[in-house]
Write a protein that holds these residues in place. Structure first.
Motif, PDB file in Angstrom:
ATOM      1  N   TRP A  49       0.853  -1.192   0.000  1.00  0.00           N
ATOM      2  CA  TRP A  49       0.000   0.000   0.000  1.00  0.00           C
ATOM      3  C   TRP A  49       0.887   1.240   0.000  1.00  0.00           C
ATOM      4  N   VAL A  50       0.601   2.162  -0.918  1.00  0.00           N
ATOM      5  CA  VAL A  50       1.389   3.380  -1.046  1.00  0.00           C
ATOM      6  C   VAL A  50       0.731   4.550  -0.312  1.00  0.00           C
ATOM      7  N   GLY A  51      -0.573   4.696  -0.492  1.00  0.00           N
ATOM      8  CA  GLY A  51      -1.274   5.793   0.147  1.00  0.00           C
ATOM      9  C   GLY A  51      -2.684   5.915  -0.370  1.00  0.00           C
ATOM     10  N   ALA A  52      -3.417   6.893   0.176  1.00  0.00           N
ATOM     11  CA  ALA A  52      -4.826   7.036  -0.159  1.00  0.00           C
ATOM     12  C   ALA A  52      -5.286   8.477  -0.022  1.00  0.00           C
ATOM     13  N   VAL A  53      -6.354   8.756  -0.765  1.00  0.00           N
ATOM     14  CA  VAL A  53      -7.122   9.984  -0.551  1.00  0.00           C
ATOM     15  C   VAL A  53      -8.556   9.547  -0.316  1.00  0.00           C
ATOM     16  N   THR A  54      -9.188  10.120   0.688  1.00  0.00           N
ATOM     17  CA  THR A  54     -10.533   9.685   1.016  1.00  0.00           C
ATOM     18  C   THR A  54     -11.590  10.574   0.360  1.00  0.00           C
ATOM     19  N   TYR A  55     -12.849  10.208   0.568  1.00  0.00           N
ATOM     20  CA  TYR A  55     -13.966  10.901  -0.069  1.00  0.00           C
ATOM     21  C   TYR A  55     -13.998  12.385   0.293  1.00  0.00           C
ATOM     22  N   ASP A  56     -13.473  12.719   1.475  1.00  0.00           N
ATOM     23  CA  ASP A  56     -13.504  14.116   1.917  1.00  0.00           C
ATOM     24  C   ASP A  56     -12.192  14.836   1.672  1.00  0.00           C
ATOM     25  N   GLY A  57     -11.265  14.200   0.960  1.00  0.00           N
ATOM     26  CA  GLY A  57     -10.020  14.846   0.593  1.00  0.00           C
ATOM     27  C   GLY A  57      -8.860  14.616   1.539  1.00  0.00           C
ATOM     28  N   SER A  58      -9.085  13.873   2.610  1.00  0.00           N
ATOM     29  CA  SER A  58      -7.988  13.562   3.528  1.00  0.00           C
ATOM     30  C   SER A  58      -7.001  12.611   2.845  1.00  0.00           C
ATOM     31  N   THR A  59      -5.726  12.753   3.193  1.00  0.00           N
ATOM     32  CA  THR A  59      -4.704  11.889   2.601  1.00  0.00           C
ATOM     33  C   THR A  59      -3.949  11.121   3.671  1.00  0.00           C
ATOM     34  N   PHE A  60      -3.518   9.927   3.302  1.00  0.00           N
ATOM     35  CA  PHE A  60      -2.781   9.047   4.189  1.00  0.00           C
ATOM     36  C   PHE A  60      -1.685   8.375   3.374  1.00  0.00           C
ATOM     37  N   TYR A  61      -0.527   8.190   3.995  1.00  0.00           N
ATOM     38  CA  TYR A  61       0.609   7.636   3.269  1.00  0.00           C
ATOM     39  C   TYR A  61       1.282   6.528   4.068  1.00  0.00           C
ATOM     40  N   SER A  62       1.881   5.609   3.321  1.00  0.00           N
ATOM     41  CA  SER A  62       2.722   4.606   3.946  1.00  0.00           C
ATOM     42  C   SER A  62       3.889   5.306   4.637  1.00  0.00           C
ATOM     43  N   PRO A  63       4.161   4.955   5.883  1.00  0.00           N
ATOM     44  CA  PRO A  63       5.274   5.615   6.587  1.00  0.00           C
ATOM     45  C   PRO A  63       6.599   5.508   5.851  1.00  0.00           C
ATOM     46  N   SER A  64       6.809   4.394   5.182  1.00  0.00           N
ATOM     47  CA  SER A  64       8.096   4.191   4.507  1.00  0.00           C
ATOM     48  C   SER A  64       8.237   5.030   3.240  1.00  0.00           C
ATOM     49  N   LEU A  65       7.125   5.535   2.722  1.00  0.00           N
ATOM     50  CA  LEU A  65       7.152   6.307   1.477  1.00  0.00           C
ATOM     51  C   LEU A  65       6.692   7.748   1.670  1.00  0.00           C
ATOM     52  N   LYS A  66       6.277   8.086   2.863  1.00  0.00           N
ATOM     53  CA  LYS A  66       5.611   9.361   3.118  1.00  0.00           C
ATOM     54  C   LYS A  66       6.418  10.568   2.658  1.00  0.00           C
ATOM     55  N   SER A  67       7.722  10.518   2.875  1.00  0.00           N
ATOM     56  CA  SER A  67       8.553  11.685   2.558  1.00  0.00           C
ATOM     57  C   SER A  67       8.645  11.955   1.063  1.00  0.00           C
TER      58      SER A  67
END
Length: 118
Positions: A49-67
């Motif tokens: 998993w690399v990351g996501a954007v949710t229906y309301d625009g929030s974003t989440f990232y894999s800790p190892s790839l976040k930077s």
């Protein structure tokens, strides 16, 4: 039925930026409680998993790839995008976009292969 289609270059040079777009049909990316994900599979390895954007625009990232990762969306085009900077050959993978619904159903695009090489 949600349909997803990845697009972007299949070859990226080391240290450059990888940019992919996922075009969604069959559902709005603003539909409540959906998350829109990027997932990759390096050769011979499992899904990551690399990351996501949710229906309301929030974003989440894999800790190892976040930077190095940024995920954005264009609600007018019903698309979401991935940018991964400073790529190395270890970023070579098949990249999938994914929808995860409130009913906990997964939809995947067909995937697009990306090779990082000079």
């Amino acid at each position: 039925q949600v349909q997803l289609q990845e697009s972007g270059p299949g070859l990226v040079k080391p240290s450059q930026m990888l940019a992919l777009t996922c075009t969604v049909s069959g559902e709005r990316i603003t539909t409540n409680y959906y998350s829109w994900n990027w997932i990759r599979q390096p050769p011979g390895k499992g899904l990551e998993w690399v990351g996501a954007v949710t229906y309301d625009g929030s974003t989440f990232y894999s800790p190892s790839l976040k930077s190095r990762t940024s995920i954005s969306r264009d609600t007018s085009k019903n698309q979401f995008s991935l940018q991964l900077t400073s790529v190395t050959p270890e970023d070579t993978a098949v990249y999938y976009c994914n929808a995860f619904t409130q009913q906990r159903i997964d939809y995947f695009g067909k995937g697009t292969p990306v090779t990082v090489s000079s």
